[in-house]
Design an enzyme around this catalytic site. Structure first.
Site, mmCIF file in Angstrom:
data_model
loop_
_atom_site.group_PDB
_atom_site.id
_atom_site.type_symbol
_atom_site.label_atom_id
_atom_site.label_comp_id
_atom_site.label_asym_id
_atom_site.label_seq_id
_atom_site.Cartn_x
_atom_site.Cartn_y
_atom_site.Cartn_z
ATOM 1 N N ARG B 209 3.306 -8.868 -11.089
ATOM 2 C CA ARG B 209 2.393 -7.735 -10.890
ATOM 3 C C ARG B 209 1.558 -7.854 -9.626
ATOM 4 O O ARG B 209 0.479 -7.256 -9.522
ATOM 5 C CB ARG B 209 1.489 -7.527 -12.109
ATOM 6 C CG ARG B 209 2.269 -7.230 -13.386
ATOM 7 C CD ARG B 209 1.390 -6.625 -14.481
ATOM 8 N NE ARG B 209 2.150 -6.474 -15.698
ATOM 9 C CZ ARG B 209 2.154 -7.352 -16.691
ATOM 10 N NH1 ARG B 209 1.425 -8.432 -16.620
ATOM 11 N NH2 ARG B 209 2.883 -7.151 -17.769
ATOM 12 N N LYS B 231 2.947 0.773 3.060
ATOM 13 C CA LYS B 231 4.030 1.472 2.358
ATOM 14 C C LYS B 231 5.194 0.503 2.186
ATOM 15 O O LYS B 231 5.705 -0.050 3.161
ATOM 16 C CB LYS B 231 4.497 2.681 3.165
ATOM 17 C CG LYS B 231 3.633 3.906 2.973
ATOM 18 C CD LYS B 231 4.381 5.124 3.492
ATOM 19 C CE LYS B 231 3.567 6.390 3.342
ATOM 20 N NZ LYS B 231 4.284 7.561 3.873
ATOM 21 N N GLU B 273 9.193 6.170 17.107
ATOM 22 C CA GLU B 273 7.894 6.215 16.410
ATOM 23 C C GLU B 273 6.737 6.167 17.400
ATOM 24 O O GLU B 273 5.683 6.758 17.175
ATOM 25 C CB GLU B 273 7.776 5.057 15.408
ATOM 26 C CG GLU B 273 8.855 5.019 14.331
ATOM 27 C CD GLU B 273 8.657 6.038 13.207
ATOM 28 O OE1 GLU B 273 7.720 6.852 13.272
ATOM 29 O OE2 GLU B 273 9.473 6.016 12.247
ATOM 30 N N LYS B 315 -1.916 4.104 14.017
ATOM 31 C CA LYS B 315 -1.508 3.944 12.622
ATOM 32 C C LYS B 315 -2.669 3.440 11.774
ATOM 33 O O LYS B 315 -2.916 3.942 10.677
ATOM 34 C CB LYS B 315 -0.332 2.969 12.544
ATOM 35 C CG LYS B 315 0.172 2.677 11.136
ATOM 36 C CD LYS B 315 1.215 3.652 10.680
ATOM 37 C CE LYS B 315 1.660 3.422 9.248
ATOM 38 N NZ LYS B 315 3.064 3.062 9.124
ATOM 39 N N GLU B 325 -1.862 8.623 1.235
ATOM 40 C CA GLU B 325 -1.194 9.829 1.699
ATOM 41 C C GLU B 325 -1.602 11.071 0.923
ATOM 42 O O GLU B 325 -0.780 11.777 0.344
ATOM 43 C CB GLU B 325 0.344 9.638 1.661
ATOM 44 C CG GLU B 325 1.069 10.684 2.486
ATOM 45 C CD GLU B 325 2.501 10.280 2.831
ATOM 46 O OE1 GLU B 325 2.689 9.210 3.397
ATOM 47 O OE2 GLU B 325 3.401 11.061 2.546
ATOM 48 N N ARG B 329 -2.263 11.201 6.229
ATOM 49 C CA ARG B 329 -1.242 10.185 6.477
ATOM 50 C C ARG B 329 0.161 10.780 6.554
ATOM 51 O O ARG B 329 1.037 10.246 7.226
ATOM 52 C CB ARG B 329 -1.302 9.096 5.391
ATOM 53 C CG ARG B 329 -0.294 7.998 5.634
ATOM 54 C CD ARG B 329 -0.520 6.754 4.790
ATOM 55 N NE ARG B 329 0.473 5.748 5.134
ATOM 56 C CZ ARG B 329 0.435 4.484 4.762
ATOM 57 N NH1 ARG B 329 -0.580 4.060 4.020
ATOM 58 N NH2 ARG B 329 1.377 3.646 5.115
ATOM 59 N N ASN B 333 4.698 11.309 9.362
ATOM 60 C CA ASN B 333 6.097 11.566 9.044
ATOM 61 C C ASN B 333 6.689 12.731 9.824
ATOM 62 O O ASN B 333 7.666 13.338 9.384
ATOM 63 C CB ASN B 333 6.255 11.823 7.533
ATOM 64 C CG ASN B 333 6.172 10.535 6.742
ATOM 65 O OD1 ASN B 333 6.712 9.517 7.161
ATOM 66 N ND2 ASN B 333 5.490 10.582 5.611
ATOM 67 N N HIS B 336 10.413 13.120 9.882
ATOM 68 C CA HIS B 336 10.993 12.213 8.888
ATOM 69 C C HIS B 336 11.722 12.952 7.775
ATOM 70 O O HIS B 336 12.644 12.409 7.180
ATOM 71 C CB HIS B 336 9.924 11.296 8.306
ATOM 72 C CG HIS B 336 9.534 10.169 9.226
ATOM 73 N ND1 HIS B 336 9.136 10.379 10.529
ATOM 74 C CD2 HIS B 336 9.498 8.816 9.042
ATOM 75 C CE1 HIS B 336 8.856 9.204 11.102
ATOM 76 N NE2 HIS B 336 9.075 8.250 10.220
ATOM 77 N N HIS B 340 15.192 11.734 7.274
ATOM 78 C CA HIS B 340 15.653 11.107 6.024
ATOM 79 C C HIS B 340 16.918 11.790 5.514
ATOM 80 O O HIS B 340 17.801 11.147 4.959
ATOM 81 C CB HIS B 340 14.563 11.174 4.962
ATOM 82 C CG HIS B 340 13.459 10.189 5.192
ATOM 83 N ND1 HIS B 340 12.329 10.153 4.415
ATOM 84 C CD2 HIS B 340 13.317 9.205 6.100
ATOM 85 C CE1 HIS B 340 11.529 9.198 4.848
ATOM 86 N NE2 HIS B 340 12.103 8.604 5.870
ATOM 87 N N HIS B 353 17.041 4.131 11.781
ATOM 88 C CA HIS B 353 15.954 5.003 11.333
ATOM 89 C C HIS B 353 15.375 5.825 12.494
ATOM 90 O O HIS B 353 15.251 7.057 12.405
ATOM 91 C CB HIS B 353 14.867 4.146 10.690
ATOM 92 C CG HIS B 353 13.660 4.898 10.236
ATOM 93 N ND1 HIS B 353 13.714 5.882 9.263
ATOM 94 C CD2 HIS B 353 12.355 4.840 10.623
ATOM 95 C CE1 HIS B 353 12.504 6.372 9.069
ATOM 96 N NE2 HIS B 353 11.662 5.766 9.886
#
Lengths: 452, 452
Positions: B209, B231, B273, B315, B325, B329, B333, B336, B340, B353
């Site tokens: 955990r 993330k 990026e 960032k 987010e 935030r 993206n 993205h 994606h 990517h």
């Protein structure tokens, strides 16, 4: 079920140099937990109603950052078990902006607004299993959708049992969620026992990096323990709950009517955790259990409802004080290090969780006595109440010392190689969480309870 | 690499009814981001040293709850790339009690105390891949253990590539951690690019955990983006990063020397990026890139070090303002959602990517222009700089409108069925995150970039 009741007494008779320490003062090197002692915690009487003088106040506030409170229209213990459409008993888990209520009562699944007010988005995924789905899935879907046409409910029905609490089963939840095009505003609902709650909670914690979830526990085990406090996770072949997250639900809804369909063995399993609360922090509750164990076993609704509420209060208070298990929260794991070894070594699903924990508590109590930390009367009372709850008081005969040691070495409470244990110390209702104990006592306990 | 550069201009010429809106004021229904405009954010000059007048202050404080600051022995832009054993540049990610430093500089893996001060327990697990292990694993083990005999280091070497960013590979990390008897006080170290960082971070978030972890990114992509901000996650066959957690590291250590071994295509991927930060919030940085793109491609150490630092500052500021987010935030993206879809539809690992994001940004910019939200000069500048960075400016020819729509429908930014996108709006350096746009513009963009 391979369950011997002799090993415990054998172990006592073979115990060398046992003596009861007369010094119960906190040892500076121990994490000593005595929150239940009135001198250590400020207990405040509730102003909500009549209090039963025979027990602690329903609403009490600790001197630390935690707080729990119980609200109910009637505060008599007997009220929570009555089957009617009245307001539920509420135990609040106080975690700042992640606080949430535990609703306890009969017929709560018929009070649709209770669930609906905790659903934010338009899509819900109910995660349940093959045993519970035929009994309660329709009822829960009704509760979510009646008068609420904007919400659509999907479900995923998993195989039932601890042996399925693994990554493969978890992936079925993700598969369903993604196929159903669920987004970050969706809500996962765990409908079932501890296995379902733990898996659904971890799925909710990880899906899209976290979505809302709601617990609807249907076993005593889940209602008194696993659904409260945000521990989620799955097992690894080498150990229980090794993969997971701390992730709090939006609410816990305990409809005590769901216990009507619970098998006897499951009922007893849950009582192991009820007994645990008495041992580690609530002597008065333990004494109540000693008076009422036959009522609990006979499913007297009032007795069960009271035991659930009092257990949730204890759990909520501990979680509020120590959400991430820095120390205090670990005390909720009395007997669990031994018990997890039994569950892992004996094969997940052979014994129920509470059965393994019952045997584990007997071993922890035995070790506490060997260390001279408790009186023999506590040893006897623990053994007696577990027998009355129809729970094992020794591990399965196939468990060996080596099996215990192997699994215990990967326990989450190991820190830098040192295994810390929860052990009783002092009068009933007091325990310690410590790595400072004589290793010989642990070896002696393991030897006493294992044939090899 | 199937990469056409014609589709972009085709799409523009086929664009119907394009007009530039003259109204750039925030629309009440949009989430309008203009933090980079001095009028909206209080910029404070640093007192740490000499400032290059041609760029924003190295230390600036927003008027909101976030804060970033950069400290360095020398504050000239040129200093961070010099190869010597000097103090690193530090960018702080301000997240209350989960704040952490990003160290940037040459030769940092030879400064052992930097890593060692962030390791709490006695055991470390380095997670890396088959490409990076032969290059840097020994160096990192040295950095962790030199003069620090109490620490033992295990490692797990995963196959290299986005196609392995899945549950099966993740389980190998858990297997190794459990076999190595790691406990809650252990530290996971991610040594590699974005895939390693995301997987190691999610493993650290979930093992017992949650255990400590450290990021040592070795690609531009990871150094300027994925290693910062917490993330973590893995892919699902139906979509990227659908399973994961927000989980912050103890520190990020960027040794710019590791870029010496980076393939050209990986270098370009990371620059996508870098370009993104300029477009969404830092026009001055974009202009610097327009002047310095050939230096970046030629791996000029000073230029690369400056681009990394400035990207990390952007960032860190965004993450500090909106860790989970909630809105802001999401602007990180840009491109993205389209990207994606390319990564998922075209098969993980076919394109890097950053290559997919470059094509995605072109599509987002095209759509912004169709909506009348930006000037055509921005469209041209974006296309030009991506070409100079040797990045694709259109999706692979095999992508269809249906493939885009199918993957985009499970994007994490969908809320109650509505797909929200990051689109440019206003002068360079401004964007919006919104679900309120003309669906026709999206359809037209998809049609313009896909053959079917």
């Amino acid at each position: 079920m391979a369950c011997t009741t002799n090993a415990f007494f054998l172990s006592l008779s073979s115990k060398p140099n046992a003596k009861l320490s007369s010094d119960f003062s906190p040892n500076s090197s121990d994490f000593f937990v005595r929150l239940n002692k009135p001198a250590k915690v400020s207990l405040r009487s509730s102003s909500y109603g009549e209090l039963n003088p025979g027990r602690v106040a329903l609403s009490r506030q600790s001197g630390l950052r935690g707080r729990i409170c119980s609200k109910a229209t009637k505060m008599m213990d007997q009220s929570v078990g009555e089957k009617s459409s009245k307001s539920p008993t509420i135990v609040e888990v106080d975690l700042g902006n992640r606080s949430y209520p535990i609703y306890i009562g009969s017929g709560l699944l018929d009070q649709h607004e209770l669930l609906q007010k905790h659903v934010n988005g338009k899509k819900v995924l109910v995660v349940t299993n093959t045993t519970i789905a035929p009994l309660y899935l329709d009822k829960v879907v009704d509760a979510l959708t009646k008068g609420n046409p904007n919400v659509s409910v999907e479900n995923v029905i998993l195989p039932d049992g601890e042996m399925y609490k693994n990554m493969d089963t978890l992936m079925k939840v993700f598969d369903k969620a993604i196929e159903s095009r669920l987004d970050r505003r969706c809500t996962f609902v765990a409908l079932g026992g501890g296995v379902i709650g733990d898996m659904c909670g971890f799925a909710a914690a990880s899906f899209l990096r976290g979505v809302n979830f709601i617990q609807i526990p249907t076993t005593v085990m889940a209602q008194v323990d696993s659904s409260v406090g945000g521990k989620t996770g799955i097992n690894h072949p080498l150990g229980k709950n090794l993969i997971g997250a701390f992730y709090q639900p939006q609410c816990v809804l305990i409809d005590t009517d769901t216990l009507e369909t619970l098998p006897d063995r499951e009922l007893a399993s849950g009582l192991a955790e009820v007994i645990k609360y008495g041992l580690i922090r609530d002597a008065e509750f333990f004494e109540w259990q000693e008076k009422n164990m036959e009522k609990l076993i006979a499913r007297d609704p009032n007795a069960l409802a009271y035991a659930i509420k009092r257990s949730c209060e204890n759990k909520a208070e501990v979680v509020s004080l120590d959400e991430k298990e820095g120390g205090l929260r670990a005390t909720l794991n009395l007997g669990h290090t031994f018990g997890h070894a039994i569950e892992t070594g004996f094969g997940y699903g052979q014994w129920l969780h509470g059965e393994a924990i019952a045997a584990g508590m007997v071993m922890a109590v035995d070790m506490s006595y060997r260390l001279g930390w408790i009186d023999s009367s506590i040893v006897k009372r623990v053994n007696d109440i577990l027998l009355r709850a129809k729970l094992p008081t020794a591990p399965p005969e196939t468990m060996t010392v080596e099996m215990f040691k192997s699994v215990m070495s990967v326990d989450k409470k190991v820190a830098d190689g040192l295994l810390r244990l929860i052990l009783l110390k002092g009068p009933l209702g007091n325990c310690v969480f410590t790595g400072e104990y004589d290793r010989k006592a642990l070896d002696d306990t393991l030897s006493a309870f294992c044939k090899s």
